[in-house]
Scaffold this motif. Sequence first.
Motif, PDB file in Angstrom:
ATOM      1  N   ASP A 290       0.835  -1.196   0.000  1.00  0.00           N
ATOM      2  CA  ASP A 290       0.000   0.000   0.000  1.00  0.00           C
ATOM      3  C   ASP A 290       0.875   1.252   0.000  1.00  0.00           C
ATOM      4  OD1 ASP A 290      -2.251  -1.533   0.048  1.00  0.00           O
ATOM      5  OD2 ASP A 290      -2.587  -1.342   2.211  1.00  0.00           O
ATOM      6  N   ASP A 291       0.560   2.162  -0.901  1.00  0.00           N
ATOM      7  CA  ASP A 291       1.299   3.411  -1.049  1.00  0.00           C
ATOM      8  C   ASP A 291       0.432   4.551  -0.519  1.00  0.00           C
ATOM      9  OD1 ASP A 291       3.181   5.286  -1.787  1.00  0.00           O
ATOM     10  OD2 ASP A 291       2.538   5.363  -3.887  1.00  0.00           O
ATOM     11  N   ARG A 292       0.904   5.229   0.500  1.00  0.00           N
ATOM     12  CA  ARG A 292       0.129   6.299   1.120  1.00  0.00           C
ATOM     13  C   ARG A 292       0.435   7.634   0.451  1.00  0.00           C
ATOM     14  NH1 ARG A 292      -2.362   4.484   5.576  1.00  0.00           N
ATOM     15  NH2 ARG A 292      -1.704   2.426   6.317  1.00  0.00           N
ATOM     16  N   SER A 293      -0.569   8.484   0.397  1.00  0.00           N
ATOM     17  CA  SER A 293      -0.427   9.799  -0.220  1.00  0.00           C
ATOM     18  C   SER A 293      -0.543  10.893   0.838  1.00  0.00           C
ATOM     19  CB  SER A 293      -1.508  10.017  -1.288  1.00  0.00           C
ATOM     20  OG  SER A 293      -1.384   9.065  -2.319  1.00  0.00           O
ATOM     21  N   THR A 294       0.108  12.011   0.568  1.00  0.00           N
ATOM     22  CA  THR A 294       0.020  13.153   1.477  1.00  0.00           C
ATOM     23  C   THR A 294      -0.312  14.415   0.687  1.00  0.00           C
ATOM     24  OG1 THR A 294       2.423  13.453   1.311  1.00  0.00           O
ATOM     25  CG2 THR A 294       1.606  12.233   3.212  1.00  0.00           C
ATOM     26  N   LEU A 295      -0.812  15.390   1.408  1.00  0.00           N
ATOM     27  CA  LEU A 295      -1.153  16.679   0.813  1.00  0.00           C
ATOM     28  C   LEU A 295       0.094  17.558   0.807  1.00  0.00           C
ATOM     29  CD1 LEU A 295      -3.705  18.261  -0.204  1.00  0.00           C
ATOM     30  CD2 LEU A 295      -3.809  19.237   2.094  1.00  0.00           C
TER      31      LEU A 295
ATOM     32  N   THR B 148       6.739  17.499 -11.588  1.00  0.00           N
ATOM     33  CA  THR B 148       6.205  18.760 -12.109  1.00  0.00           C
ATOM     34  C   THR B 148       5.129  19.310 -11.186  1.00  0.00           C
ATOM     35  OG1 THR B 148       6.619  17.959 -14.352  1.00  0.00           O
ATOM     36  CG2 THR B 148       5.167  19.870 -14.122  1.00  0.00           C
ATOM     37  N   LEU B 149       4.275  18.431 -10.673  1.00  0.00           N
ATOM     38  CA  LEU B 149       3.243  18.868  -9.732  1.00  0.00           C
ATOM     39  C   LEU B 149       3.881  19.473  -8.488  1.00  0.00           C
ATOM     40  CD1 LEU B 149       0.803  15.798  -9.911  1.00  0.00           C
ATOM     41  CD2 LEU B 149       0.638  17.964 -11.153  1.00  0.00           C
ATOM     42  N   VAL B 150       4.927  18.832  -7.986  1.00  0.00           N
ATOM     43  CA  VAL B 150       5.612  19.341  -6.798  1.00  0.00           C
ATOM     44  C   VAL B 150       6.235  20.704  -7.083  1.00  0.00           C
ATOM     45  CG1 VAL B 150       7.489  18.926  -5.172  1.00  0.00           C
ATOM     46  CG2 VAL B 150       6.028  17.021  -5.892  1.00  0.00           C
ATOM     47  N   ALA B 151       6.811  20.870  -8.272  1.00  0.00           N
ATOM     48  CA  ALA B 151       7.416  22.154  -8.639  1.00  0.00           C
ATOM     49  C   ALA B 151       6.367  23.260  -8.708  1.00  0.00           C
ATOM     50  CB  ALA B 151       8.142  22.019  -9.973  1.00  0.00           C
ATOM     51  N   LEU B 152       5.174  22.938  -9.185  1.00  0.00           N
ATOM     52  CA  LEU B 152       4.098  23.920  -9.249  1.00  0.00           C
ATOM     53  C   LEU B 152       3.662  24.336  -7.845  1.00  0.00           C
ATOM     54  CD1 LEU B 152       2.040  22.340 -12.163  1.00  0.00           C
ATOM     55  CD2 LEU B 152       3.224  24.541 -12.232  1.00  0.00           C
ATOM     56  N   VAL B 153       3.623  23.366  -6.930  1.00  0.00           N
ATOM     57  CA  VAL B 153       3.308  23.700  -5.534  1.00  0.00           C
ATOM     58  C   VAL B 153       4.400  24.591  -4.943  1.00  0.00           C
ATOM     59  CG1 VAL B 153       2.956  22.761  -3.215  1.00  0.00           C
ATOM     60  CG2 VAL B 153       1.952  21.608  -5.188  1.00  0.00           C
TER      61      VAL B 153
ATOM     62  N   GLY C 136       4.000  28.128  -5.419  1.00  0.00           N
ATOM     63  CA  GLY C 136       2.848  28.759  -4.800  1.00  0.00           C
ATOM     64  C   GLY C 136       1.613  28.770  -5.670  1.00  0.00           C
ATOM     65  N   LEU C 137       1.524  27.834  -6.640  1.00  0.00           N
ATOM     66  CA  LEU C 137       0.461  27.882  -7.646  1.00  0.00           C
ATOM     67  C   LEU C 137      -0.720  26.973  -7.332  1.00  0.00           C
ATOM     68  CD1 LEU C 137       2.829  27.880 -10.726  1.00  0.00           C
ATOM     69  CD2 LEU C 137       1.632  29.831  -9.742  1.00  0.00           C
ATOM     70  N   GLY C 138      -0.678  26.285  -6.216  1.00  0.00           N
ATOM     71  CA  GLY C 138      -1.772  25.424  -5.839  1.00  0.00           C
ATOM     72  C   GLY C 138      -1.315  24.367  -4.861  1.00  0.00           C
ATOM     73  N   ILE C 139      -2.246  23.469  -4.506  1.00  0.00           N
ATOM     74  CA  ILE C 139      -1.920  22.347  -3.644  1.00  0.00           C
ATOM     75  C   ILE C 139      -2.126  21.068  -4.448  1.00  0.00           C
ATOM     76  CG2 ILE C 139      -2.678  23.667  -1.635  1.00  0.00           C
ATOM     77  CD1 ILE C 139      -5.140  21.837  -1.475  1.00  0.00           C
ATOM     78  N   CYS C 140      -1.554  19.974  -3.985  1.00  0.00           N
ATOM     79  CA  CYS C 140      -1.733  18.715  -4.708  1.00  0.00           C
ATOM     80  C   CYS C 140      -1.634  17.542  -3.751  1.00  0.00           C
ATOM     81  CB  CYS C 140      -0.716  18.570  -5.840  1.00  0.00           C
ATOM     82  SG  CYS C 140       0.969  18.198  -5.306  1.00  0.00           S
ATOM     83  N   LEU C 141      -2.122  16.425  -4.213  1.00  0.00           N
ATOM     84  CA  LEU C 141      -2.027  15.164  -3.489  1.00  0.00           C
ATOM     85  C   LEU C 141      -1.073  14.274  -4.264  1.00  0.00           C
ATOM     86  CD1 LEU C 141      -3.457  13.705  -1.039  1.00  0.00           C
ATOM     87  CD2 LEU C 141      -4.746  12.496  -2.794  1.00  0.00           C
ATOM     88  N   VAL C 142      -0.010  13.823  -3.610  1.00  0.00           N
ATOM     89  CA  VAL C 142       1.016  13.038  -4.297  1.00  0.00           C
ATOM     90  C   VAL C 142       1.349  11.802  -3.472  1.00  0.00           C
ATOM     91  CG1 VAL C 142       3.391  13.018  -5.138  1.00  0.00           C
ATOM     92  CG2 VAL C 142       2.005  15.063  -5.417  1.00  0.00           C
TER      93      VAL C 142
END
Length: 305
Positions: free
Chosen positions: A168-173, A232-237, A240-246
Motif C-alpha cells: 500500500d502506497d500512502r499519499s500526502t497533501l 512537475t506537480l511538486v514544482a508547481l506547488v 505557490g500555484l496550488g496544492i496537490c495530493l502526491v
Amino acid sequence: MLDLQRLRALHAVSVHGTVGAAAAALGYTPSAVSQQIAKLERETRTVLLEREGRGVRLTAEAHRLVDTAQELLAIVERAETELEERRGMPAGRLTIAAFASAARGLMPAVLADLAVRHPALDARLSEIDPHLSVDLVAKGAVDLAVAHDWDIAPMPVPPGVEHAAIGDDRSTLLVPEGHPFAGRESVRREDLGGQRWVCQPPGRVCHDWLLRTMRAAGHEPEIVHQADENPTLVALVAGGLGICLVPRLGRGPLPPGVVEVHLDPTPVRHLYALWRTGAARRPAIAETVRTLQEKWPEVAALPSR
C-alpha cells in the motif's frame, strides 16, 4: 510457412496502435517492424496495413491474422513456461510494464536484484499507465504489469489474468510554505473546499480519485494546472500555484517551499502485480512477484526528505 516474429510484429501493432509504439514495446526500431510486416504481406499476398492520416490501420484480413497470431503466441508461451518450469530457474525474456512512480521508485531495486541473482533472466521494463498495462497483459503484449488502484476505485482484473498484492502506497497533501494548512498536523477532506489544485490530466487514476473524493466531501475541485509527472506537480506547488495530493512512492525529496501535511483519512493506493493465468507456473513470474513483495517494505520506508 508464417514467420512467428513477423506475426508478433503485426500483433504488437494491433495492441499498441502504431508502428512506433509497437517497436518500442518489442525493443526494435520502427523501420524493423515495418520491414517485418512488409515481408509478412509478401508471404501472405495480403495487404495488412493501410495508411490513415499520419498513422496506419489494420485491414480486415490483418485483424483475422492477429487473432491467429494471438493463439500461436499463447501456445509458444505455454511451451516456454513448461521448459522454464522444468529447468526450475527464471530464464529468458520477461517484459514488465509499470506506472511512472513505480518505474522510478520501485523497479530499479527489483531489476537490479533480479539481474544479480538470475543472470539468465532478461527482464525489460516499459513505463505504461496502469489502465493500459492491465489490458496489455491480458492481450499478451507484456508478461507482467505493476499497476495500482485507489481505495475508492478498485481495479478491474480481466478474465485470464491473475494478480497478487505488492503493498500500500500512502499519499500526502503538499502545500506551499505559508499556506494556511502548512502549520497544521492534519487536514480533513471536508476542509479542502475552495482550494486551487494542481493535478494529473483527466483519464489518469489520480485525477479521477481527486474528483470522486472531493465531490463525496461536497466540494467541486478547482484544478488550475495539470501535469503528467509528479515532480512537475511538486514544482508547481513550490511556486505557490496550488496544492496537490502526491503518493509517496517515487516522489523523491521535497524542494524548499513545499510542506507535507497529513490528510485524514489518509488516501491509499494499492499496488499489484498482474500476469496471465497461462504463465502462472513460469519461474520468472513467480520470482519477480516475490522480489516485488520483498523490496516493497524497503521502498515504503524511505524518508520523505
